[in-house]
Design a protein around this motif. Structure first.
Motif, short mmCIF file in Angstrom:
data_model
loop_
_atom_site.label_atom_id
_atom_site.label_comp_id
_atom_site.label_asym_id
_atom_site.label_seq_id
_atom_site.Cartn_x
_atom_site.Cartn_y
_atom_site.Cartn_z
N ARG A 1 -18.00 -6.76 -8.31
CA ARG A 1 -16.65 -6.57 -8.87
C ARG A 1 -16.65 -6.80 -10.38
N ALA A 2 -17.42 -7.79 -10.81
CA ALA A 2 -17.45 -8.10 -12.24
C ALA A 2 -18.05 -6.95 -13.05
N VAL A 3 -19.12 -6.34 -12.57
CA VAL A 3 -19.77 -5.27 -13.35
C VAL A 3 -19.00 -3.95 -13.25
N CYS A 4 -17.94 -3.93 -12.45
CA CYS A 4 -17.08 -2.75 -12.36
C CYS A 4 -15.74 -2.95 -13.07
N SER A 5 -15.53 -4.09 -13.69
CA SER A 5 -14.24 -4.39 -14.30
C SER A 5 -13.90 -3.41 -15.41
N GLN B 1 -17.43 -14.97 -23.87
CA GLN B 1 -18.40 -15.64 -23.00
C GLN B 1 -17.76 -16.45 -21.88
N SER B 2 -16.45 -16.62 -21.92
CA SER B 2 -15.81 -17.47 -20.92
C SER B 2 -15.77 -16.86 -19.53
N SER B 3 -16.02 -15.55 -19.41
CA SER B 3 -16.07 -14.91 -18.09
C SER B 3 -17.16 -13.84 -18.08
N PHE B 4 -17.90 -13.76 -17.00
CA PHE B 4 -19.04 -12.86 -16.92
C PHE B 4 -18.64 -11.40 -17.09
N HIS B 5 -17.53 -11.00 -16.47
CA HIS B 5 -17.16 -9.59 -16.52
C HIS B 5 -16.81 -9.14 -17.93
N ARG B 6 -16.36 -10.07 -18.78
CA ARG B 6 -16.03 -9.71 -20.15
C ARG B 6 -17.21 -9.93 -21.09
N TYR B 7 -18.08 -10.85 -20.74
CA TYR B 7 -19.30 -11.10 -21.52
C TYR B 7 -20.16 -9.83 -21.61
N LEU B 8 -19.98 -8.91 -20.66
CA LEU B 8 -20.76 -7.67 -20.65
C LEU B 8 -20.29 -6.66 -21.70
N ASP C 1 -15.14 -17.07 -28.04
CA ASP C 1 -14.29 -16.26 -28.90
C ASP C 1 -13.66 -15.14 -28.08
N GLU C 2 -12.33 -15.05 -28.14
CA GLU C 2 -11.59 -14.06 -27.36
C GLU C 2 -10.93 -13.00 -28.24
N GLY C 3 -11.34 -12.94 -29.51
CA GLY C 3 -10.88 -11.84 -30.36
C GLY C 3 -9.47 -11.98 -30.88
#
Length: 445
Positions: A98-102, A133-140, A173-175
């Motif tokens: 699910r994370a790599v499909c976000s 970096q706080s969540s894997f799906h966004r770290y990608l 960092d969340e931009g």
């Protein structure tokens, strides 16, 4: 020098789904497992872009990420053909799949932090992709984000690109979701308000207890240093821990600013008065704070309606337009506040425009999440590479592209379908040609 704010909205990707990946994002968690409509989501986003363009605002577009991220799955030990990788991930690690499909990159407020050239000591616009970096799906996301931004803002004489901060909790960092630039107008030197949730080193330890604080003071300070900003140009303010625990995972869910106006909730900042005083001290033009008290709008209503995740847009006559999600009409207290407190108050906000972005809202992203603001001079706009500034022709082609390639139904179980991966790659390959971006995706390199 004619400086205009350009809103670069993220195109919603073909894998838009409700997987409930974002801890602390109440809307995302509460809609986990629902069936999504990627086609409707993308068309809703494009309709918002088109309506703002038609109203005279400068509007750009940013492409989605490559999803599913099969490279990430292979890095995690899933081997074989694409179909085998997806099947094994679905069986052994469904949450990873699910994370790599976000499709979370559609919220481009998190893509980067931007300093316009008028504020930078070298006279260039500066960009730092967020590490997320706080969540894997966004770290990608940051690697592709960096390539996209470098492709569009390619003129090294006018644009500067900085490396992503170290992907560690200390420099989380969340931009731009935690950054607001305030000035009399876009061409005037501005003051940069960075809002953080916690300090990694030192501090008094006061932090949220229920949900994580995603932005650190240290990350905000590092971005400001990268961009060459001085102490006189910056204010660092801590987000109120109570707001984070209520589901305010980014500052742009509880405050929005543009020009000299800062629209904020009473519980936005831990030190409300200190934050306002610091802004007033540094701004060349008078700050216009528009405070919404908790008696008018509760934290729960603010989070449910995303009132503060609205777009605040500057008009040539000095007035401002607030673009709110349709959910604001569904909350009586919020709608009353808009009519009686904002529109009838002594402030530049003169118009409220309602937009339907329900597909995005169900994952916790309102109108402001969907855009990255970049203040550009006329010469800088002319120097942009690619075909990313929206006009009628591009809008029509993007609508046709969505209708050709997007499904109108996508459940989390569908993410293992190898046909979805093939459809997405074909769509993105066509999109980069349409936007003239070159090879920005891993599968194109």
């Amino acid at each position: 020098m004619s400086v205009r704010e350009v809103n670069f909205d993220g195109l919603v990707g073909p894998t838009h789904n409700y997987s409930g990946l974002a801890h602390g994002n109440v809307a995302s968690m509460s809609h986990e497992g629902l069936v999504a409509n990627p086609r409707e989501a993308a068309l809703q986003g494009l309709e918002k872009m088109k309506s703002l363009m038609d109203a005279g605002y400068a509007q750009g577009v940013l492409p989605p990420q490559q999803r599913p991220d099969l490279g990430a799955l292979r890095d995690l030990g899933f081997a074989g053909s694409d179909a085998q990788v997806l099947a094994r991930a679905a069986d052994e690690a469904p949450q990873v799949l699910r994370a790599v499909c976000s499709a979370s990159s559609m919220w481009t407020a998190n893509a980067a932090t931007v300093t316009p050239s008028v504020d930078a000591p070298d006279g260039r616009a500066h960009f730092t992709p967020a590490n997320l970096q706080s969540s894997f799906h966004r770290y990608l996301e940051p690697a592709t984000t960096g390539r996209v931004l470098a492709s569009i803002f390619a003129d090294e004489a006018r644009f500067a690109h900085h490396p992503v901060l170290p992907a560690t909790p200390a420099f989380s960092d969340e931009g731009a979701a935690n950054h607001t630039r305030l000035a009399g107008d876009h061409g005037e030197p501005g003051v940069h308000l960075y809002v953080y949730g916690r300090q990694a080193f030192g501090g008094d330890g006061i932090a949220p207890r229920r949900y994580p604080a995603r932005q650190t003071l240290e990350a905000s300070q590092a971005v400001a240093r990268q961009h060459g900003l001085s102490d006189a140009q910056t204010v660092f303010a801590q987000q109120h821990p109570e707001a984070i625990d209520a589901g305010v995972f980014h500052n742009d869910v509880i405050a929005v600013g543009n020009g000299p106006v800062l629209l904020y909730h009473e519980v936005a900042f831990r030190d409300e008065q200190g934050t306002l005083d610091a802004l007033r001290e540094r701004m060349a033009s008078p700050l216009i704070p528009v405070r919404v008290p908790v008696e008018a709008v509760s934290l729960d209503d603010a989070v449910a309606s995303y009132l503060f995740n609205s777009q605040l847009l500057s008009n040539p006559d000095g007035t401002m337009t607030l673009v709110v999600p349709g959910e604001c009409q569904e909350r009586e207290a919020v709608w009353r506040c808009l009519q009686d407190h904002l529109l009838a108050g002594h402030n530049p906000i003169s118009e409220v425009v309602v937009k339907d972005v329900k597909q995005s809202m169900r994952n916790g992203g309102g109108p402001a999440c969907l855009r990255l603001r970049v203040a550009l001079s006329e010469a800088e706009r002319a120097a942009l590479s690619g075909r990313v500034l929206l006009d009628d022709a591009l809008h029509g082609e993007l609508v046709a592209w969505v209708e050709r390639h997007y499904r109108d139904r996508l459940a989390p179980a569908d993410l293992a379908d190898p046909a979805l991966a093939s459809e997405t790659l074909a769509a993105l390959d066509e999109l980069t040609g349409l936007l003239r971006l070159g090879s920005v995706y891993p599968f194109q390199r």
